[in-house]
Design an enzyme around this catalytic site. Structure first.
Site, PDB file in Angstrom:
ATOM      1  N   THR A  47     -51.761  69.875   1.323  1.00  0.00           N
ATOM      2  CA  THR A  47     -52.147  71.200   0.865  1.00  0.00           C
ATOM      3  C   THR A  47     -51.137  72.185   1.443  1.00  0.00           C
ATOM      4  OG1 THR A  47     -53.603  71.590   2.755  1.00  0.00           O
ATOM      5  CG2 THR A  47     -54.606  70.583   0.795  1.00  0.00           C
ATOM      6  N   VAL A  49     -51.291  75.142   2.979  1.00  0.00           N
ATOM      7  CA  VAL A  49     -51.539  75.696   4.317  1.00  0.00           C
ATOM      8  C   VAL A  49     -51.361  74.614   5.383  1.00  0.00           C
ATOM      9  CG1 VAL A  49     -53.232  76.833   5.815  1.00  0.00           C
ATOM     10  CG2 VAL A  49     -53.048  77.499   3.412  1.00  0.00           C
ATOM     11  N   CYS A  50     -51.869  73.413   5.135  1.00  0.00           N
ATOM     12  CA  CYS A  50     -51.735  72.330   6.117  1.00  0.00           C
ATOM     13  C   CYS A  50     -50.266  71.959   6.311  1.00  0.00           C
ATOM     14  CB  CYS A  50     -52.552  71.114   5.692  1.00  0.00           C
ATOM     15  SG  CYS A  50     -54.337  71.431   5.704  1.00  0.00           S
ATOM     16  N   HIS A  51     -49.526  71.860   5.237  1.00  0.00           N
ATOM     17  CA  HIS A  51     -48.100  71.555   5.335  1.00  0.00           C
ATOM     18  C   HIS A  51     -47.389  72.608   6.156  1.00  0.00           C
ATOM     19  CE1 HIS A  51     -45.679  68.575   2.833  1.00  0.00           C
ATOM     20  NE2 HIS A  51     -46.845  68.005   3.056  1.00  0.00           N
ATOM     21  N   LEU A  54     -48.437  72.274   9.918  1.00  0.00           N
ATOM     22  CA  LEU A  54     -47.808  71.103  10.543  1.00  0.00           C
ATOM     23  C   LEU A  54     -46.319  71.354  10.756  1.00  0.00           C
ATOM     24  CD1 LEU A  54     -49.643  68.254   8.617  1.00  0.00           C
ATOM     25  CD2 LEU A  54     -49.873  68.795  11.057  1.00  0.00           C
TER      26      LEU A  54
END
Length: 160
Positions: A47, A49-51, A54
């Site tokens: 997703t 935001v997660c990418h 991270l």
């Protein structure tokens, strides 16, 4: 949010259930007592935001590791999915799979969205004694600022 030492909070030593990282290696968080520890839950690997989050952690993780901080991220994704995202982003820290039992660690830390079936965007920082010092939260659609991690790490005694 920085926590008051009197707040009821799970100590790192209580997290003894093994997980696997993106390389299939067994990781027991309780083994990190003696080291400032960051555990950053994220909902799902692929997703935006997660990418982004991270990738942000990837930029600071090596410097934090040099300062003696153990950094790990965790989601309900399988280790194979986590390996793919780790390779794509060049992550040097552990990315832990909370795949099965589904979300058990996130549930134990009250960082699980049962309606969506994945972890909430919650991070925990423990000091070297294993005492929870900070819980950093954001809505699933927003990144947690790296400054909030730095503040929490300093409160935990890390020189970052």
């Amino acid at each position: 949010m920085l926590l008051n030492p009197s707040d009821a909070a799970p100590g790192l030593a209580s997290l003894s259930a093994p997980l696997v990282n993106q390389h299939g290696e067994r990781v027991v968080l309780a083994d990190r007592v003696g080291q400032v520890t960051v555990l950053s839950f994220f909902p799902l690997s692929f997703t935006p935001v997660c990418h982004s989050e991270l990738g942000g952690l990837a930029q600071v993780a090596d410097a934090w590791a040099e300062a003696g901080v153990y950094v790990a991220a965790c989601s309900v994704d399988s280790r194979y999915t986590l390996r793919t995202v780790s390779d794509q982003l060049g992550l040097s820290f552990d990315v832990l799979s909370d795949f099965w039992p589904h979300g058990a660690l996130a549930q134990a830390l009250d960082a699980f969205d049962a309606g969506r079936g994945h972890a909430t965007r919650t991070a925990f920082v423990w000091d070297a004694s294993g005492r929870l010092v900070s819980k950093i939260e954001a809505d699933r659609t927003a990144s947690r600022p790296l400054d909030s991690y730095v503040e929490a790490l300093r409160a935990a005694g890390a020189e970052v």
